[in-house]
Motif scaffolding. Structure first.
Motif, PDB file in Angstrom:
ATOM      1  N   TYR A  16      -4.172   2.219  -2.654  1.00  0.00           N
ATOM      2  CA  TYR A  16      -5.193   2.377  -3.461  1.00  0.00           C
ATOM      3  C   TYR A  16      -6.330   3.127  -2.562  1.00  0.00           C
ATOM      4  O   TYR A  16      -6.531   2.373  -1.460  1.00  0.00           O
ATOM      5  CB  TYR A  16      -5.871   1.358  -4.205  1.00  0.00           C
ATOM      6  CG  TYR A  16      -4.846   0.424  -4.873  1.00  0.00           C
ATOM      7  CD1 TYR A  16      -4.571   0.712  -6.387  1.00  0.00           C
ATOM      8  CD2 TYR A  16      -4.181  -0.633  -4.236  1.00  0.00           C
ATOM      9  CE1 TYR A  16      -3.587  -0.012  -6.818  1.00  0.00           C
ATOM     10  CE2 TYR A  16      -3.375  -1.477  -5.292  1.00  0.00           C
ATOM     11  CZ  TYR A  16      -2.978  -1.151  -6.206  1.00  0.00           C
ATOM     12  OH  TYR A  16      -2.347  -1.756  -7.289  1.00  0.00           O
ATOM     13  N   VAL A  21      -0.854  -0.608   0.860  1.00  0.00           N
ATOM     14  CA  VAL A  21      -0.697  -1.898   0.544  1.00  0.00           C
ATOM     15  C   VAL A  21       0.824  -2.188   0.847  1.00  0.00           C
ATOM     16  O   VAL A  21       1.273  -3.337   1.620  1.00  0.00           O
ATOM     17  CB  VAL A  21      -0.890  -2.410  -0.853  1.00  0.00           C
ATOM     18  CG1 VAL A  21      -0.512  -3.535  -1.428  1.00  0.00           C
ATOM     19  CG2 VAL A  21      -2.456  -2.070  -1.278  1.00  0.00           C
ATOM     20  N   PRO A  40       2.739 -13.881   0.140  1.00  0.00           N
ATOM     21  CA  PRO A  40       1.168 -14.510  -0.292  1.00  0.00           C
ATOM     22  C   PRO A  40       0.431 -13.504  -0.918  1.00  0.00           C
ATOM     23  O   PRO A  40       0.837 -12.352  -1.416  1.00  0.00           O
ATOM     24  CB  PRO A  40       0.800 -14.428   1.442  1.00  0.00           C
ATOM     25  CG  PRO A  40       1.501 -13.277   2.089  1.00  0.00           C
ATOM     26  CD  PRO A  40       2.970 -13.367   1.324  1.00  0.00           C
ATOM     27  N   ASN A  41      -0.866 -14.093  -1.539  1.00  0.00           N
ATOM     28  CA  ASN A  41      -1.545 -13.530  -2.335  1.00  0.00           C
ATOM     29  C   ASN A  41      -1.991 -11.980  -1.556  1.00  0.00           C
ATOM     30  O   ASN A  41      -2.091 -11.874  -0.293  1.00  0.00           O
ATOM     31  CB  ASN A  41      -3.156 -14.288  -2.469  1.00  0.00           C
ATOM     32  CG  ASN A  41      -2.616 -15.239  -3.158  1.00  0.00           C
ATOM     33  OD1 ASN A  41      -3.307 -16.490  -2.885  1.00  0.00           O
ATOM     34  ND2 ASN A  41      -2.084 -15.366  -4.349  1.00  0.00           N
ATOM     35  N   ALA A  42      -2.130 -11.248  -2.441  1.00  0.00           N
ATOM     36  CA  ALA A  42      -2.668  -9.910  -1.786  1.00  0.00           C
ATOM     37  C   ALA A  42      -1.509  -9.041  -0.951  1.00  0.00           C
ATOM     38  O   ALA A  42      -1.906  -8.256  -0.325  1.00  0.00           O
ATOM     39  CB  ALA A  42      -4.031  -9.936  -1.103  1.00  0.00           C
ATOM     40  N   CYS A  43      -0.405  -9.514  -0.872  1.00  0.00           N
ATOM     41  CA  CYS A  43       0.545  -8.811  -0.014  1.00  0.00           C
ATOM     42  C   CYS A  43       1.264  -7.681  -0.729  1.00  0.00           C
ATOM     43  O   CYS A  43       1.905  -6.825  -0.211  1.00  0.00           O
ATOM     44  CB  CYS A  43       1.491  -9.614   0.364  1.00  0.00           C
ATOM     45  SG  CYS A  43       3.020 -10.121  -1.012  1.00  0.00           S
ATOM     46  N   GLY A  44       0.789  -7.576  -2.147  1.00  0.00           N
ATOM     47  CA  GLY A  44       1.262  -6.332  -2.856  1.00  0.00           C
ATOM     48  C   GLY A  44       2.541  -6.302  -3.818  1.00  0.00           C
ATOM     49  O   GLY A  44       3.063  -5.552  -4.377  1.00  0.00           O
ATOM     50  N   LYS A  45       2.628  -7.919  -4.088  1.00  0.00           N
ATOM     51  CA  LYS A  45       3.781  -7.916  -5.105  1.00  0.00           C
ATOM     52  C   LYS A  45       3.552  -7.229  -6.618  1.00  0.00           C
ATOM     53  O   LYS A  45       4.205  -6.457  -7.099  1.00  0.00           O
ATOM     54  CB  LYS A  45       3.948  -9.442  -5.483  1.00  0.00           C
ATOM     55  CG  LYS A  45       4.102 -10.201  -4.104  1.00  0.00           C
ATOM     56  CD  LYS A  45       4.159 -11.758  -4.368  1.00  0.00           C
ATOM     57  CE  LYS A  45       2.967 -12.345  -4.832  1.00  0.00           C
ATOM     58  NZ  LYS A  45       1.756 -12.236  -3.981  1.00  0.00           N
ATOM     59  N   SER A  46       2.041  -7.371  -6.890  1.00  0.00           N
ATOM     60  CA  SER A  46       1.838  -6.841  -8.371  1.00  0.00           C
ATOM     61  C   SER A  46       1.791  -5.014  -8.015  1.00  0.00           C
ATOM     62  O   SER A  46       2.437  -4.431  -9.215  1.00  0.00           O
ATOM     63  CB  SER A  46       0.400  -7.130  -8.595  1.00  0.00           C
ATOM     64  OG  SER A  46       0.580  -8.518  -8.832  1.00  0.00           O
ATOM     65  N   THR A  47       1.362  -4.920  -6.975  1.00  0.00           N
ATOM     66  CA  THR A  47       1.396  -3.405  -6.825  1.00  0.00           C
ATOM     67  C   THR A  47       2.677  -2.780  -6.885  1.00  0.00           C
ATOM     68  O   THR A  47       2.923  -1.819  -7.455  1.00  0.00           O
ATOM     69  CB  THR A  47       0.810  -3.076  -5.312  1.00  0.00           C
ATOM     70  OG1 THR A  47      -0.702  -3.683  -5.248  1.00  0.00           O
ATOM     71  CG2 THR A  47       0.740  -1.465  -5.195  1.00  0.00           C
ATOM     72  N   GLN A  87       0.419  -9.020 -14.545  1.00  0.00           N
ATOM     73  CA  GLN A  87      -0.237 -10.351 -14.280  1.00  0.00           C
ATOM     74  C   GLN A  87      -1.302 -10.749 -15.160  1.00  0.00           C
ATOM     75  O   GLN A  87      -1.352 -11.970 -15.556  1.00  0.00           O
ATOM     76  CB  GLN A  87      -0.592 -10.417 -12.611  1.00  0.00           C
ATOM     77  CG  GLN A  87      -1.133 -11.642 -12.179  1.00  0.00           C
ATOM     78  CD  GLN A  87      -1.383 -11.628 -10.773  1.00  0.00           C
ATOM     79  OE1 GLN A  87      -1.417 -10.496 -10.020  1.00  0.00           O
ATOM     80  NE2 GLN A  87      -1.798 -12.783 -10.113  1.00  0.00           N
ATOM     81  N   GLU A 168       4.401 -13.164 -12.002  1.00  0.00           N
ATOM     82  CA  GLU A 168       3.913 -14.277 -12.387  1.00  0.00           C
ATOM     83  C   GLU A 168       3.885 -15.042 -13.758  1.00  0.00           C
ATOM     84  O   GLU A 168       2.964 -15.271 -14.208  1.00  0.00           O
ATOM     85  CB  GLU A 168       2.437 -14.599 -11.722  1.00  0.00           C
ATOM     86  CG  GLU A 168       2.651 -14.336 -10.047  1.00  0.00           C
ATOM     87  CD  GLU A 168       1.064 -14.663  -9.553  1.00  0.00           C
ATOM     88  OE1 GLU A 168       0.459 -15.455 -10.222  1.00  0.00           O
ATOM     89  OE2 GLU A 168       0.664 -13.875  -8.535  1.00  0.00           O
ATOM     90  N   HIS A 201       5.273 -18.017  -7.412  1.00  0.00           N
ATOM     91  CA  HIS A 201       4.552 -18.502  -6.116  1.00  0.00           C
ATOM     92  C   HIS A 201       5.133 -19.796  -5.814  1.00  0.00           C
ATOM     93  O   HIS A 201       4.936 -20.056  -4.615  1.00  0.00           O
ATOM     94  CB  HIS A 201       3.127 -18.590  -6.627  1.00  0.00           C
ATOM     95  CG  HIS A 201       2.306 -17.453  -6.509  1.00  0.00           C
ATOM     96  ND1 HIS A 201       2.189 -16.993  -5.286  1.00  0.00           N
ATOM     97  CD2 HIS A 201       1.489 -16.833  -7.154  1.00  0.00           C
ATOM     98  CE1 HIS A 201       1.184 -15.677  -5.244  1.00  0.00           C
ATOM     99  NE2 HIS A 201       0.741 -15.614  -6.471  1.00  0.00           N
TER     100      HIS A 201
HETATM  101  N1  LIG Z   1      -6.587  -1.513  -8.700  1.00  0.00           N
HETATM  102  C1  LIG Z   1      -6.825  -1.801  -7.401  1.00  0.00           C
HETATM  103  N2  LIG Z   1      -7.658  -0.881  -6.622  1.00  0.00           N
HETATM  104  C2  LIG Z   1      -7.903  -1.063  -5.432  1.00  0.00           C
HETATM  105  N3  LIG Z   1      -7.165  -1.978  -4.557  1.00  0.00           N
HETATM  106  C3  LIG Z   1      -6.266  -2.822  -5.283  1.00  0.00           C
HETATM  107  C4  LIG Z   1      -6.047  -2.714  -6.612  1.00  0.00           C
HETATM  108  N4  LIG Z   1      -4.979  -3.540  -7.232  1.00  0.00           N
HETATM  109  C5  LIG Z   1      -4.936  -4.257  -5.980  1.00  0.00           C
HETATM  110  N5  LIG Z   1      -5.412  -4.013  -4.973  1.00  0.00           N
HETATM  111  C6  LIG Z   1      -5.327  -4.410  -3.608  1.00  0.00           C
HETATM  112  O1  LIG Z   1      -4.145  -4.069  -3.222  1.00  0.00           O
HETATM  113  C7  LIG Z   1      -3.868  -5.533  -2.313  1.00  0.00           C
HETATM  114  C8  LIG Z   1      -2.473  -5.908  -3.214  1.00  0.00           C
HETATM  115  O2  LIG Z   1      -2.775  -6.408  -4.279  1.00  0.00           O
HETATM  116  P1  LIG Z   1      -1.742  -7.011  -5.259  1.00  0.00           P
HETATM  117  O3  LIG Z   1      -2.405  -7.283  -6.567  1.00  0.00           O
HETATM  118  O4  LIG Z   1      -0.742  -6.176  -5.370  1.00  0.00           O
HETATM  119  O5  LIG Z   1      -1.427  -8.235  -4.706  1.00  0.00           O
HETATM  120  P2  LIG Z   1      -0.193  -9.609  -5.133  1.00  0.00           P
HETATM  121  O6  LIG Z   1       0.815  -9.902  -4.099  1.00  0.00           O
HETATM  122  O7  LIG Z   1       0.087  -9.404  -6.431  1.00  0.00           O
HETATM  123  O8  LIG Z   1      -1.382 -10.782  -5.034  1.00  0.00           O
HETATM  124  P3  LIG Z   1      -1.682 -12.119  -6.021  1.00  0.00           P
HETATM  125  O9  LIG Z   1      -0.260 -13.239  -5.380  1.00  0.00           O
HETATM  126  O10 LIG Z   1      -2.869 -12.580  -5.698  1.00  0.00           O
HETATM  127  O11 LIG Z   1      -1.311 -11.662  -7.219  1.00  0.00           O
HETATM  128  C9  LIG Z   1      -4.864  -6.476  -2.446  1.00  0.00           C
HETATM  129  O12 LIG Z   1      -5.456  -6.456  -1.241  1.00  0.00           O
HETATM  130  C10 LIG Z   1      -5.776  -5.747  -3.603  1.00  0.00           C
HETATM  131  O13 LIG Z   1      -7.107  -6.069  -3.278  1.00  0.00           O
END
Ligand SMILES: Nc1ncnc2c1ncn2[C@@H]1O[C@H](COP(=O)(O)OP(=O)(O)OP(=O)(O)O)[C@@H](O)[C@H]1O
Ligand SMILES: [Mg+2]
Lengths: 269, 352
Positions: A16, A21, A40-47, A87, A168, A201
């Motif tokens: 982003y 990510v 882990p959190n914020a590692c980019g799974k949702s992305t 999510q 999740e 998780h």
């Molecule tokens: N729409 C967005 N715009 C900018 N940055 C984003 C956006 N969505 C996610 N990020 C960033 O991308 C990184 C990965 O986010 P993501 O949501 O993919 O993590 P995740 O692995 O799903 O975490 P969690 O376990 O907390 O759900 C994070 O640092 C987050 O801040």
């Protein structure tokens, strides 16, 4: 009914703005199986899930569904094959359970959303499968977190896709409902051959329910394969940065991870 | 949710779903039928009643093109275009308003609150009063300004795609600014009567002519179906962009088409009748109370808009000692609800 679909990410880079990510990730989702993604959190799974369902264009690399780039497949057509439960979906104020579940039929309906018997049947099946038929006329606002989660899953089921990505799906759920949701997804996989990809998780539940486990770290796949091969003490240390003990789950032949906190280092397991 | 029940289909759930849908559909039909019937009745009454009373037979005569002494002018030239514009503008404002409210998930996000109507109005008054333009040129000014305002608000409040309170606040600020622009334009012109000035400030149907009605009607015929056919897509977009995208909705594209159509409706209706206060804002919430959780609120809101404008205009003309333009009446209705919503939003965000 066929689930010979293959979903593959090749040299995928996602981000982003200025931040990256996911960085050059390769990944294969085995067709007809249950895949769990952990990290882990914020590692980019949702992305990653967003990109695999064409919601986020890759910086580099590609996502292929049956050899075709998902970003080139028309949105509607893709939505009949591949579903995603994000999510944190938003329930509009006052919407009823049936109405929400019915919106899963969107990709099967034309403009003006004409309802067919098939749509009704899909909604009814989804309500039954998630045990939410008794909530049908309730307003989603007034449900408990767990009930709401099951309603969202029902919506995803109503979409009737061969591949289902869930971000999740067990958050907000107590242990019995977590198990119910995972059992439900397993049923779906067994009876319909639906390919399931879920972010979880709980490593132990992931190992228990997944045929294929993917651990993400530093924007790449750290390890992927059968849970027994992936969920190791080394992997937990690398991916989550904690010490743990991995033993054999006495109720299944899957690995079971016991985290060791800083204060419990000396206790022998 | 025990294993094995997954694809067994107890017909009861299917029945439940089918029956529930049928019930909701019949409730919808009932409410919309009542709304439509009320529109027809008020429409007819507003043709018959006025300085002079005409019988239904006279009205029918005029509508059928017969020459009825006196009535042909009064009804055919004065009351009929006025009533038709009331319906057309009401339908347009109601539909456009609820579209914005639905899309932005906030009742405060209607085009008359966030400055889109004010922009269209300022541009239309500028075109008419300052540039002495008329007809389609005015509408073009209005639509360009409306889109410009929509774009400006979006740009000023854009934050990761989220359109929350920021958008509303920016919009309210822009609306206030544009209203003062309209004020300035009118004050510079000097010679304008109060009635004409009020058209651009609160909306009025005084002195409606057929060409005005026609442009607004064409806009409604073009943009109305574009919005109504996308009710399902809008419904999916209410679940969030990701969920909608996963349901096969091309979110950005749909958003652009929808904003363009809604602004088109607002702009053309405003160019004809002025920014009739709060109709766009009130119609959606009223319709949503009437319809309940029984499907898309787009068409019902449009009907409510038409009824609101018809009734308010009728009351404005005859219910009080002096004649008030329609916008003053709807303004009085809308203001308390606006205050209520702002107070409520302070506690918790609300959509419709
Ligand atoms: N729409 C967005 N715009 C900018 N940055 C984003 C956006 N969505 C996610 N990020 C960033 O991308 C990184 C990965 O986010 P993501 O949501 O993919 O993590 P995740 O692995 O799903 O975490 P969690 O376990 O907390 O759900 C994070 O640092 C987050 O801040
Ligand atoms: Mg996530």
């Amino acid at each position: 009914m066929t689930s010979s679909h293959t979903l593959v990410a090749q040299a995928l880079t996602l981000g982003y703005g200025d931040s990256t990510v996911i960085n050059g990730l390769d990944l294969i989702v085995p067709g007809g199986q249950i895949t769990a993604i952990v990290g882990p959190n914020a590692c980019g799974k949702s992305t990653l899930l967003r990109s695999m369902s064409r919601l986020l264009a890759p910086r580099d690399g590609r996502v292929l569904l049956d050899g075709k780039s998902v970003h080139k497949i028309p949105a509607r057509e893709l939505a009949r094959t591949l579903g995603l439960l994000p999510q944190s979906p938003i329930a509009p104020d006052g919407i009823t359970v049936t109405d929400l579940v019915g919106r899963g039929r969107q990709p099967h309906q034309g403009l003006f959303s004409r309802w067919t018997r098939e749509d009704e049947q899909a909604v009814a099946d989804a309500l039954d499968a998630t045990d939410t038929a008794s909530l049908a006329d309730r307003s989603v606002d007034e449900l408990s977190g767990g009930q709401r989660q099951r309603v969202w899953i029902a919506m995803a089921l109503a979409q009737h896709t061969d591949l289902l990505l869930l971000d999740e799906p067990t958050t907000f759920l107590d242990v019995s409902h977590q198990i119910e949701v995972l059992d439900l997804l397993t049923d779906l996989n067994r009876s319909r051959g639906t390919t399931i990809v879920m972010v979880l998780h709980d490593l132990n539940l992931a190992a228990r329910y997944a045929d294929h486990l993917i651990a993400l770290a530093d924007g790449r796949v750290h390890a992927a394969g059968a849970p027994a091969d992936v969920l190791t003490e080394e992997c937990v240390r690398h991916v989550f940065g904690i010490e743990s003990k991995v033993i054999l789950d006495p109720t299944s032949d899957k690995p079971l991870m016991l985290p060791i906190g800083r204060h419990h280092m000396n206790v022998t397991v | 949710m025990t294993a094995g029940t997954v694809f067994v289909k107890p017909s009861s759930t299917l029945d439940l779903v089918v029956r529930g849908r049928a019930q909701r559909a019949s409730r919808r039909r009932l409410v919309m039928g009542i709304l439509a019937a009320s529109i027809v009745v008020v429409f007819a009454v507003s043709l018959m009643v006025g300085q002079t009373l005409y019988s239904p037979a006279d009205v029918m005569g005029v509508l059928l093109g017969r020459d009825v002494s006196g009535a042909t002018f009064t009804i055919g030239r004065l009351r009929l275009p006025r009533a038709v514009l009331a319906v057309v503008a009401g339908l347009s404002f109601g539909l456009a308003g609820v579209t914005f409210q639905t899309m932005l998930r906030n009742a405060l996000a209607s085009p008359d609150i966030i400055g889109i109507s004010a922009g269209a109005s300022a541009a239309a008054s500028f075109a008419i009063v300052t540039l002495s333009l008329s007809g389609a040129a005015v509408s073009i000014f209005a639509i360009v300004a409306g889109l410009g305002v929509a774009l400006a608000i979006y740009a000023l409040s854009y934050k990761g795609g989220a359109a929350g309170t920021r958008l509303i606040l920016v919009g309210i600020g822009i609306a206030a600014m544009l209203e003062s622009v309209t004020n300035y334009i009118l004050s510079r012109a000097g010679q304008w009567e109060l009635q004409e000035a009020l058209r651009w400030l609160t909306g009025s149907l005084n002195g409606t002519t057929w060409p005005q009605v026609l442009t607004a009607l064409i806009a409604l015929v073009v943009f109305g179906p574009m919005l109504l056919s996308r009710a399902g897509l809008l419904g999916a977009m209410q679940l969030g962009d990701d969920t909608a995208g996963a349901l096969g909705v091309r979110v950005e594209r749909t958003r652009i088409i929808v904003i363009f159509s809604a602004v088109g409706l607002i702009a053309f209706a405003t160019a004809a009748a002025g920014p009739i206060a709060f109709v766009a804002f009130l119609s959606g919430p009223i319709a949503s109370r009437l319809i309940g959780p029984n499907g898309s609120v787009l068409l019902p809101a449009s009907l409510v808009g038409a009824l609101l404008v018809l009734v308010a205009d009728f009351c404005g003309q005859y219910a009080f000692g002096t004649r008030f333009p329609v916008g003053v009446v709807t303004g009085v209705l809308g203001a308390p609800y606006l205050i209520y919503l702002i107070v409520r939003t302070n506690r918790a965000g609300g959509s419709l």
